[in-house]
Design a protein around this motif. Structure first.
Motif, PDB file in Angstrom:
ATOM      1  N   GLU A  74     -34.606  71.665  31.987  1.00  0.00           N
ATOM      2  CA  GLU A  74     -33.192  71.936  31.714  1.00  0.00           C
ATOM      3  C   GLU A  74     -33.004  73.405  31.406  1.00  0.00           C
ATOM      4  O   GLU A  74     -33.829  74.021  30.725  1.00  0.00           O
ATOM      5  N   VAL A  75     -31.918  73.971  31.918  1.00  0.00           N
ATOM      6  CA  VAL A  75     -31.530  75.343  31.588  1.00  0.00           C
ATOM      7  C   VAL A  75     -30.343  75.270  30.638  1.00  0.00           C
ATOM      8  O   VAL A  75     -29.316  74.681  30.969  1.00  0.00           O
ATOM      9  N   LYS A  76     -30.480  75.860  29.460  1.00  0.00           N
ATOM     10  CA  LYS A  76     -29.412  75.845  28.473  1.00  0.00           C
ATOM     11  C   LYS A  76     -28.236  76.714  28.949  1.00  0.00           C
ATOM     12  O   LYS A  76     -28.390  77.596  29.788  1.00  0.00           O
ATOM     13  N   GLU A  77     -27.080  76.467  28.372  1.00  0.00           N
ATOM     14  CA  GLU A  77     -25.888  77.231  28.753  1.00  0.00           C
ATOM     15  C   GLU A  77     -26.098  78.715  28.485  1.00  0.00           C
ATOM     16  O   GLU A  77     -26.625  79.116  27.449  1.00  0.00           O
ATOM     17  N   ARG A  78     -25.668  79.543  29.449  1.00  0.00           N
ATOM     18  CA  ARG A  78     -25.830  80.996  29.347  1.00  0.00           C
ATOM     19  C   ARG A  78     -24.585  81.634  28.746  1.00  0.00           C
ATOM     20  O   ARG A  78     -23.469  81.187  28.988  1.00  0.00           O
TER      21      ARG A  78
END
Length: 293
Positions: A58-62
């Motif tokens: 998962e990529v966290k919100e930028r």
């Protein structure tokens, strides 16, 4: 599952820093399907059985991201431009500044190679530096060779993720070598045939400098305004954004509209002519941009 920060991306691998340990990871296929590309600077969730065989889940919100260079969650952009070799370019600097302002990243202008300037060149650079300081930008004049001005740069990188950006050959790697001599980053001279630097940095990587992280990025010499709309461009020029509040028309583009406060400020030299001309050129470029479907 554990979380970490991507500090390097190279050859399809993402190197995630977790509790002081670097984990080599690949991106899950779902990212390609959903057109999500993990970027250096991303906070991610990953799974790994060992340090060489992990997967980003998962990529966290930028909070922000740049396309060129590809990096996310940047606190500050250190825009590195040389006084000479290659010559200082206000139009290229303004392109960088527009992109940085649009992405709500704080810029710091760092002009290198001041030791190579003659008296006339030094005077011209100092005048440009004053112009940008009057706008509200911080400008540092440095030399990696003599280390002059470097002490002014160090406090700016503490506790931040900074990106070093600028065209090839301006001395980004040389600056980093002064800030952290053990790096021994490769540097190259200017190509006499091309008149610009040879690319020495091939990938984006976050490097620890004191309590901060700095991204040394591949050099590049052009930027495209692919996401900026015509009516947004004014706000990427802080001095024009301030003056535009006094324009007669709310949607004034400062070209041919009557009672334009920005044009009046140019005439009274409160806005420099070259900055206004760059705005006009960039606006035309945006208007001529092919629509995306």
């Amino acid at each position: 599952m554990p979380e970490g920060k991507i500090v390097k991306a190279l050859s399809g691998f993402y190197y995630v820093l977790h509790d002081g340990v670097m984990i080599q990871c690949r991106g899950r296929g779902v990212f390609r399907k959903n057109k999500i590309t993990p970027l250096v600077g991303d906070e991610v969730v990953f799974q790994a059985e060992n340090e060489r065989d992990g997967y980003i889940m998962e990529v966290k919100e930028r909070k922000n991201e740049l396309v060129r260079p590809p990096i996310a969650n940047v606190d500050q952009a250190i825009l590195v431009f040389s006084a000479v070799e290659p010559d200082f370019s206000t139009v290229l600097l303004d392109r960088f500044l527009v992109l940085v302002e649009y992405n709500h990243i704080k810029p710091l202008i760092c002009i290198t190679k001041m030791d190579l300037t003659n008296d006339n060149e030094k005077q011209a650079i100092n005048e440009y530096a004053d112009h940008y300081r009057n706008i509200g930008y911080e400008v540092l004049l440095t030399s990696s060779e003599t280390e002059a001005g470097i002490e002014g740069l160090t406090p700016h990188v503490e506790d931040k993720i900074s990106v070093f950006a600028g065209q090839s050959g301006v001395g980004k790697s040389s600056l980093l070598n002064v800030l952290r001599p053990d790096l021994e980053l490769k540097t190259n001279d200017i190509s006499s045939h091309l008149g610009r630097g040879k690319h020495t940095t091939r990938h984006v990587e976050l490097i620890s400098i004191g309590s901060g992280l700095i991204a040394d990025t591949p050099g590049f010499s052009s930027l495209e305004f692919t996401d900026i709309e015509a009516e947004e461009l004014t706000y990427c020029f802080p001095e024009m954004a301030r003056e535009s509040e006094n324009c007669k028309f709310r949607a004034c583009l400062h070209i041919s509209e009557p009672k334009c406060a920005v044009k009046a400020a140019v005439e009274s030299q409160n806005i420099t002519q070259y900055r206004y001309q760059h705005y006009v050129d960039f606006l035309q470029e945006i208007k001529e941009r092919k629509p995306r479907y």
